[in-house]
Design an enzyme around this catalytic site. Structure first.
Site, PDB file in Angstrom:
ATOM      1  N   SER A 121       0.832  -1.203   0.000  1.00  0.00           N
ATOM      2  CA  SER A 121       0.000   0.000   0.000  1.00  0.00           C
ATOM      3  C   SER A 121       0.874   1.263   0.000  1.00  0.00           C
ATOM      4  CB  SER A 121      -0.956  -0.053   1.202  1.00  0.00           C
ATOM      5  OG  SER A 121      -1.952   0.934   1.118  1.00  0.00           O
ATOM      6  N   ASP A 175     -10.010  -4.706  -4.215  1.00  0.00           N
ATOM      7  CA  ASP A 175      -9.425  -3.731  -3.286  1.00  0.00           C
ATOM      8  C   ASP A 175     -10.249  -2.443  -3.268  1.00  0.00           C
ATOM      9  OD1 ASP A 175      -7.822  -1.939  -1.845  1.00  0.00           O
ATOM     10  OD2 ASP A 175      -5.973  -2.822  -2.603  1.00  0.00           O
ATOM     11  N   HIS A 208      -8.020  -5.375   0.224  1.00  0.00           N
ATOM     12  CA  HIS A 208      -6.764  -4.670   0.532  1.00  0.00           C
ATOM     13  C   HIS A 208      -5.989  -5.470   1.562  1.00  0.00           C
ATOM     14  CE1 HIS A 208      -4.206  -1.214   0.183  1.00  0.00           C
ATOM     15  NE2 HIS A 208      -4.226  -0.980   1.487  1.00  0.00           N
TER      16      HIS A 208
END
Length: 245
Positions: A121, A175, A208
């Site tokens: 991320s 995600d 995610h």
């Protein structure tokens, strides 16, 4: 020990390679340290030391200024994210931290081409820019559930020495935080505009987060980059003597 606060997992055998991985927003290096335990259980990368740095605690605008671990500020999330300005100054501060960690490992005698940098991320965004802008040729760059930030600044940051450095990029198609389309656009820009060597993986039901299949694919990719020095040398010697005799 690393100069930056970090979880450091020493090599189980002779130290010949290093894996540096940056966590995501609100997390710490502890959140990803289990990947080294996973590899140890599989008896993989015994000559590799793992470094999981902790991001500094900073105010995050998107979270109403709440102070939390972050590599740079996030002003807002939304469908227009791809077109907005990223926190370039904050990103570059974290890039410099990453470069310092890389330099420390080189100073310890680790060949720069046996150093892999990566992140998840927000950490992956720093790893992408940090890896591609590093003045030393690296073994590889890992970009998990992330995007290529600061598009207008990228051309001035790229280092020629890492133009051929392989990049492992993986993303969950579900995600909701870092949109799948942002990752695909990042991949296409890196491949088509900058000629980068991308190994792409996508996972239909992944949000995610990380996925066991993703870690398996990452392991296979890493084995091509940082195979054990000792085993390869011994096997080669035995093979040569076998043919000679």
């Amino acid at each position: 020990m690393a100069s930056v606060a970090a979880v450091v997992v020493p090599a189980a055998k002779r130290h010949t390679s290093t894996f540096i991985f940056l966590h995501g927003l609100g997390d710490t290096g502890n959140g990803w340290a289990s990947i080294s335990e996973n590899f140890r259980l599989r008896q993989k990368f015994d000559e590799c030391a793992f470094i999981f740095p902790h991001a500094p605690s900073i105010p995050i605008t998107v979270n109403m200024g709440m102070i939390m671990p972050g590599w740079f500020d996030i002003t807002h999330l939304g469908l227009d994210k791809w077109n907005r300005d990223d926190d370039f100054d904050g990103i570059m501060m974290s890039v410099q931290l990453l470069h310092c960690l890389i330099q420390e490992q080189i100073g310890k005698g680790i060949p720069n081409e046996r150093i892999i940098v990566g992140g998840f991320s927000q950490g992956g965004a720093v790893a992408l820019l940090g890896g591609m802008s590093c003045p030393h040729k690296l073994g590889g760059i890992i970009a998990l559930s992330t995007w290529l930030p600061c598009l207008d600044k990228v051309p001035g940051l790229l280092s020629d020495v890492n133009k051929e450095t392989p990049i492992f990029q993986a993303h969950g198609e579900m995600d909701p935080v870092i949109r799948y389309e942002w990752a695909m656009k990042s991949r296409d820009i890196l491949r088509n505009k900058y000629g980068r060597n991308i190994e792409w993986h996508s996972y239909p039901n992944l949000e995610h987060s990380a996925d066991p299949q993703e870690i398996n694919a990452l392991q296979m990719w890493m084995e091509q980059r940082i195979s054990p020095f000792g085993i390869l040398a011994r096997d080669l010697e035995q093979c040569c003597f076998g043919f000679i005799t």
